[in-house]
Design a protein around this motif. Sequence first.
Motif, PDB file in Angstrom:
ATOM      1  N   SER A   2     -19.572 -14.856  -9.449  1.00 32.02           N
ATOM      2  CA  SER A   2     -18.630 -13.750  -9.589  1.00 32.02           C
ATOM      3  C   SER A   2     -17.726 -13.668  -8.370  1.00 32.02           C
ATOM      4  O   SER A   2     -18.133 -14.005  -7.256  1.00 32.02           O
ATOM      5  N   PRO A   3     -16.480 -13.222  -8.580  1.00 32.22           N
ATOM      6  CA  PRO A   3     -15.561 -13.125  -7.437  1.00 32.22           C
ATOM      7  C   PRO A   3     -16.012 -12.060  -6.460  1.00 32.22           C
ATOM      8  O   PRO A   3     -16.651 -11.079  -6.820  1.00 32.22           O
ATOM      9  N   SER A   4     -15.673 -12.268  -5.200  1.00 32.32           N
ATOM     10  CA  SER A   4     -16.012 -11.281  -4.173  1.00 32.32           C
ATOM     11  C   SER A   4     -15.204 -10.023  -4.396  1.00 32.32           C
ATOM     12  O   SER A   4     -14.018 -10.074  -4.752  1.00 32.32           O
ATOM     13  N   PRO A   5     -15.856  -8.861  -4.214  1.00 33.87           N
ATOM     14  CA  PRO A   5     -15.104  -7.614  -4.379  1.00 33.87           C
ATOM     15  C   PRO A   5     -14.025  -7.486  -3.318  1.00 33.87           C
ATOM     16  O   PRO A   5     -14.187  -7.934  -2.183  1.00 33.87           O
ATOM     17  N   GLY A   6     -12.897  -6.863  -3.690  1.00 34.84           N
ATOM     18  CA  GLY A   6     -11.814  -6.652  -2.742  1.00 34.84           C
ATOM     19  C   GLY A   6     -12.158  -5.552  -1.761  1.00 34.84           C
ATOM     20  O   GLY A   6     -13.194  -4.885  -1.889  1.00 34.84           O
ATOM     21  N   PRO A   7     -11.312  -5.346  -0.782  1.00 36.75           N
ATOM     22  CA  PRO A   7     -11.562  -4.279   0.197  1.00 36.75           C
ATOM     23  C   PRO A   7     -11.535  -2.915  -0.485  1.00 36.75           C
ATOM     24  O   PRO A   7     -10.822  -2.705  -1.461  1.00 36.75           O
ATOM     25  N   SER A   8     -12.325  -1.981   0.067  1.00 36.47           N
ATOM     26  CA  SER A   8     -12.352  -0.625  -0.484  1.00 36.47           C
ATOM     27  C   SER A   8     -11.002   0.036  -0.256  1.00 36.47           C
ATOM     28  O   SER A   8     -10.351  -0.178   0.768  1.00 36.47           O
ATOM     29  N   PRO A   9     -10.551   0.864  -1.224  1.00 35.71           N
ATOM     30  CA  PRO A   9      -9.279   1.560  -1.029  1.00 35.71           C
ATOM     31  C   PRO A   9      -9.345   2.505   0.161  1.00 35.71           C
ATOM     32  O   PRO A   9     -10.397   3.055   0.480  1.00 35.71           O
ATOM     33  N   PHE A  10      -8.213   2.688   0.819  1.00 40.98           N
ATOM     34  CA  PHE A  10      -8.135   3.580   1.976  1.00 40.98           C
ATOM     35  C   PHE A  10      -7.783   4.969   1.472  1.00 40.98           C
ATOM     36  O   PHE A  10      -6.697   5.175   0.918  1.00 40.98           O
ATOM     37  N   PRO A  11      -8.673   5.961   1.643  1.00 41.79           N
ATOM     38  CA  PRO A  11      -8.383   7.302   1.137  1.00 41.79           C
ATOM     39  C   PRO A  11      -7.332   8.011   1.991  1.00 41.79           C
ATOM     40  O   PRO A  11      -7.400   7.993   3.222  1.00 41.79           O
ATOM     41  N   VAL A  12      -6.384   8.640   1.331  1.00 40.74           N
ATOM     42  CA  VAL A  12      -5.273   9.301   2.007  1.00 40.74           C
ATOM     43  C   VAL A  12      -5.157  10.739   1.508  1.00 40.74           C
ATOM     44  O   VAL A  12      -5.342  11.015   0.322  1.00 40.74           O
ATOM     45  N   LEU A  13      -4.871  11.641   2.428  1.00 46.94           N
ATOM     46  CA  LEU A  13      -4.536  13.020   2.098  1.00 46.94           C
ATOM     47  C   LEU A  13      -3.025  13.173   2.107  1.00 46.94           C
ATOM     48  O   LEU A  13      -2.345  12.613   2.971  1.00 46.94           O
ATOM     49  N   LEU A  14      -2.515  13.939   1.159  1.00 49.97           N
ATOM     50  CA  LEU A  14      -1.086  14.244   1.121  1.00 49.97           C
ATOM     51  C   LEU A  14      -0.882  15.752   1.256  1.00 49.97           C
ATOM     52  O   LEU A  14      -1.527  16.534   0.547  1.00 49.97           O
TER      53      LEU A  14
END
Length: 326
Positions: A2-14
């Motif tokens: 299986s492909p390696s998981p991508g980087p975790s999303p960076f959480p942002v506050l708006l």
Amino acid sequence: MSPSPGPSPFPVLLGVDGGGSKTLALAADLQGHVLGRGLAGPSNYHAVGLEAATAALETAIVAALEATQLPSAAISIAALCLGLAGMGRPEDRAVMQTWATERFPGATVAVVTDAQLVLAAGTPAGWGLALISGTGSLAYGEDAAGHNARAGGWGYLLGDEGSGYAIGLAALRAIARAADGRGPQTALTAAVLAQWGLSQPQDLIRHVYRPELGRSEIAALAALVEAAAAHDAVAHAIIQEAGRELALMVQTVARQLAFSGAVPCAVAGSVLVKGPAVATAFRAAAVEWGLRLEPFTSVAEPAWGAIRLARATAVVPLRDRSWLSY
């Protein structure tokens, strides 16, 4: 394999501060550190319409996210707080809540008034009194239990006492009275005529009654009144009256919430933040009427309050203000 998981999303506050003249969006990490800023035009949909308001919000938010220099695919919007002028009624907040929820699926969304941003940005624990005087004016308060009250905010036809618009309009009326001989001569005549490139007071009629004249153009005259107040009795009287009207709004809210003793107070808007004369007159009237506004904080950028509220909604219900004391 299986492909390696991508980087975790960076959480942002708006956090967004939207009003009748401009919209400022801030993008921050979960600790509240600002990573990007974006500016756009007005987003008070009562003034410019829903389509133009949401377009301004979109432009400011996209600009703030781009300014973070994070790849768009790597960003996850954790929470969004829209602090907007004209959001005093539940049905108005529902309109913007629907837009934001559809535009940012999965994000926690809070829609509040611009006064709530000032309170969040400028008081130690998120309760107390907030006063705004820019083009319009409004006083708002919350106690520690979440009860709230407001005064003013009726708009330029019914209220907005102590605002830039009210001060500018008072200056124009004083000039007209002086020109007729119904009132004292004032240095405001020369100042306003020079500001607008006019040669005589009668030219004001043509200029003021143009269909395209915006309220912000009249509100901008408040800076001329402020500058003249130190040496012109008419300008001084206009500034003093503005300060007393703003103090009356704050006193009314304080009474409705049964505040006593020292009460935190945060002020915002160009009339109170950019020039000292109205703020000084306001504080003098407040003292005269027995109000103890302590601590007293001038909030230059209410959008910071939107980030604080966005951060709160990401972890606790909006009505729980205890996080603000951390």
